[in-house]
Write a protein that holds these residues in place. Structure first.
Motif, PDB file in Angstrom:
ATOM      1  N   HIS A  32      -5.588  -1.364 -15.542  1.00 29.33           N
ATOM      2  CA  HIS A  32      -5.172  -2.055 -16.455  1.00 29.33           C
ATOM      3  C   HIS A  32      -3.408  -2.229 -16.058  1.00 29.33           C
ATOM      4  N   ARG A  33      -2.757  -1.126 -15.717  1.00 33.16           N
ATOM      5  CA  ARG A  33      -1.479  -1.369 -15.454  1.00 33.16           C
ATOM      6  C   ARG A  33      -1.050  -0.701 -13.829  1.00 33.16           C
ATOM      7  N   PRO A  34      -1.625  -1.624 -12.827  1.00 29.83           N
ATOM      8  CA  PRO A  34      -1.481  -1.031 -11.693  1.00 29.83           C
ATOM      9  C   PRO A  34       0.035  -0.834 -11.192  1.00 29.83           C
ATOM     10  N   LYS A  35       0.894  -1.541 -11.507  1.00 30.90           N
ATOM     11  CA  LYS A  35       2.305  -1.401 -10.970  1.00 30.90           C
ATOM     12  C   LYS A  35       2.868  -0.033 -11.577  1.00 30.90           C
ATOM     13  N   LEU A  37       1.908   2.718 -11.082  1.00 32.62           N
ATOM     14  CA  LEU A  37       1.660   3.975 -10.278  1.00 32.62           C
ATOM     15  C   LEU A  37       2.085   3.405  -8.648  1.00 32.62           C
ATOM     16  N   GLN A  38       2.931   2.267  -8.423  1.00 30.78           N
ATOM     17  CA  GLN A  38       3.032   1.839  -7.053  1.00 30.78           C
ATOM     18  C   GLN A  38       3.912   2.710  -6.545  1.00 30.78           C
ATOM     19  N   ASP A  39       4.519   3.561  -7.134  1.00 32.69           N
ATOM     20  CA  ASP A  39       5.435   4.662  -6.304  1.00 32.69           C
ATOM     21  C   ASP A  39       4.594   5.891  -6.063  1.00 32.69           C
ATOM     22  N   PHE A  40       3.487   5.915  -6.288  1.00 29.09           N
ATOM     23  CA  PHE A  40       2.568   7.159  -5.955  1.00 29.09           C
ATOM     24  C   PHE A  40       1.265   6.573  -5.236  1.00 29.09           C
ATOM     25  N   PRO A  41       1.583   6.116  -3.968  1.00 28.02           N
ATOM     26  CA  PRO A  41       0.417   5.773  -3.083  1.00 28.02           C
ATOM     27  C   PRO A  41      -0.865   6.842  -3.039  1.00 28.02           C
ATOM     28  N   LEU A  42      -0.302   8.111  -2.890  1.00 34.31           N
ATOM     29  CA  LEU A  42      -1.271   9.040  -2.545  1.00 34.31           C
ATOM     30  C   LEU A  42      -2.249   9.165  -3.853  1.00 34.31           C
ATOM     31  N   LEU A  43      -1.842   9.132  -4.981  1.00 40.12           N
ATOM     32  CA  LEU A  43      -2.663   9.122  -5.984  1.00 40.12           C
ATOM     33  C   LEU A  43      -3.421   7.984  -6.214  1.00 40.12           C
ATOM     34  N   TYR A  44      -3.075   7.049  -5.826  1.00 39.55           N
ATOM     35  CA  TYR A  44      -3.862   5.571  -5.719  1.00 39.55           C
ATOM     36  C   TYR A  44      -5.015   5.829  -4.767  1.00 39.55           C
ATOM     37  N   LEU A  45      -4.718   6.212  -3.616  1.00 38.04           N
ATOM     38  CA  LEU A  45      -5.663   6.530  -2.499  1.00 38.04           C
ATOM     39  C   LEU A  45      -6.584   7.680  -2.737  1.00 38.04           C
ATOM     40  N   HIS A  46      -6.170   8.726  -3.505  1.00 37.05           N
ATOM     41  CA  HIS A  46      -7.109   9.533  -3.967  1.00 37.05           C
ATOM     42  C   HIS A  46      -8.181   9.101  -5.116  1.00 37.05           C
ATOM     43  N   ASN A  47      -7.706   8.136  -5.839  1.00 37.13           N
ATOM     44  CA  ASN A  47      -8.521   7.876  -6.802  1.00 37.13           C
ATOM     45  C   ASN A  47      -9.684   6.871  -6.313  1.00 37.13           C
ATOM     46  N   GLU A  48      -8.936   6.004  -5.198  1.00 36.01           N
ATOM     47  CA  GLU A  48      -9.979   5.255  -4.487  1.00 36.01           C
ATOM     48  C   GLU A  48     -11.019   6.007  -3.727  1.00 36.01           C
ATOM     49  N   LYS A  49     -10.647   7.113  -3.174  1.00 34.12           N
ATOM     50  CA  LYS A  49     -11.669   7.923  -2.520  1.00 34.12           C
ATOM     51  C   LYS A  49     -12.470   8.516  -3.449  1.00 34.12           C
ATOM     52  N   TYR A  61     -13.834   2.479 -12.883  1.00 33.55           N
ATOM     53  CA  TYR A  61     -13.670   1.098 -12.884  1.00 33.55           C
ATOM     54  C   TYR A  61     -13.450   0.693 -11.589  1.00 33.55           C
ATOM     55  N   HIS A  62     -13.819  -0.469 -11.390  1.00 35.78           N
ATOM     56  CA  HIS A  62     -13.458  -1.074  -9.974  1.00 35.78           C
ATOM     57  C   HIS A  62     -12.088  -1.231  -9.766  1.00 35.78           C
ATOM     58  N   VAL A  63     -11.605  -0.677  -8.645  1.00 38.57           N
ATOM     59  CA  VAL A  63     -10.000  -0.315  -8.488  1.00 38.57           C
ATOM     60  C   VAL A  63      -9.541  -1.389  -7.456  1.00 38.57           C
ATOM     61  N   ARG A  64      -8.632  -2.086  -7.797  1.00 41.64           N
ATOM     62  CA  ARG A  64      -8.080  -3.457  -7.060  1.00 41.64           C
ATOM     63  C   ARG A  64      -7.719  -2.698  -5.579  1.00 41.64           C
ATOM     64  N   THR A  65      -8.047  -3.454  -4.590  1.00 44.36           N
ATOM     65  CA  THR A  65      -7.490  -3.120  -3.377  1.00 44.36           C
ATOM     66  C   THR A  65      -5.714  -3.472  -3.312  1.00 44.36           C
ATOM     67  N   ARG A  66      -5.314  -2.477  -2.841  1.00 44.52           N
ATOM     68  CA  ARG A  66      -3.716  -2.588  -2.807  1.00 44.52           C
ATOM     69  C   ARG A  66      -3.302  -2.115  -1.374  1.00 44.52           C
ATOM     70  N   LYS A  67      -2.038  -2.518  -0.970  1.00 48.66           N
ATOM     71  CA  LYS A  67      -1.560  -2.234   0.299  1.00 48.66           C
ATOM     72  C   LYS A  67      -0.178  -1.517  -0.076  1.00 48.66           C
ATOM     73  N   PHE A  68       0.116  -0.309   0.454  1.00 47.60           N
ATOM     74  CA  PHE A  68       1.184   0.136  -0.152  1.00 47.60           C
ATOM     75  C   PHE A  68       2.451   0.218   1.281  1.00 47.60           C
ATOM     76  N   GLN A  69       3.719  -0.061   1.107  1.00 44.00           N
ATOM     77  CA  GLN A  69       4.782   0.054   2.193  1.00 44.00           C
ATOM     78  C   GLN A  69       5.296   1.372   2.039  1.00 44.00           C
ATOM     79  N   ASP A  70       5.615   1.783   3.219  1.00 43.64           N
ATOM     80  CA  ASP A  70       6.253   3.098   3.072  1.00 43.64           C
ATOM     81  C   ASP A  70       7.715   2.835   2.742  1.00 43.64           C
ATOM     82  N   LYS A  71       8.272   3.609   1.881  1.00 42.52           N
ATOM     83  CA  LYS A  71       9.563   3.629   1.273  1.00 42.52           C
ATOM     84  C   LYS A  71      10.518   4.518   2.482  1.00 42.52           C
TER      85      LYS A  71
END
Length: 72
Positions: A32-35, A37-49, A61-71
Motif C-alpha cells: 500500500h505504501r512502498p515508498k 520502505l525505500q530506505d530498507f532494501p534488505l527488508l523488501y528483498l526478504h519479503n520478496e523471498k 500480497y503480490h509485491v511490486r518489483t522494485r530496483k534499489f540504488q546503493d546509497k
C-alpha cells in the motif's frame, strides 16, 4: 538482523516462522505504501523471498518489483 545474518533468513539457513511473521507485518506496507520502505532494501528483498517461497505462493500480497540504488 538481516545485515548481520549468515544467510538471507533471519534465523538459521532456512525459512522459519520468524521470517513469515516479519513478511506478514511488512507486506501490507510494501503493497500500500512502498515508498515508506525505500530506505530498507534488505527488508523488501526478504519479503520478496518469503512471498516467492514454494510453500507460500499466493499467500502474501503480490509485491511490486522494485530496483534499489546503493546509497553512497
Amino acid at each position: 538482523m538481516l545485515k548481520s545474518a549468515a544467510s538471507c533468513w533471519l534465523v538459521g539457513h532456512t525459512m522459519t516462522w520468524v521470517d513469515l511473521l516479519v513478511a506478514c507485518l511488512v507486506n501490507p506496507i510494501i503493497y500500500h505504501r512502498p515508498k515508506l520502505l525505500q530506505d530498507f532494501p534488505l527488508l523488501y528483498l526478504h519479503n520478496e523471498k518469503v512471498a516467492h517461497h514454494d510453500d507460500l505462493v499466493g499467500f502474501l500480497y503480490h509485491v511490486r518489483t522494485r530496483k534499489f540504488q546503493d546509497k553512497k
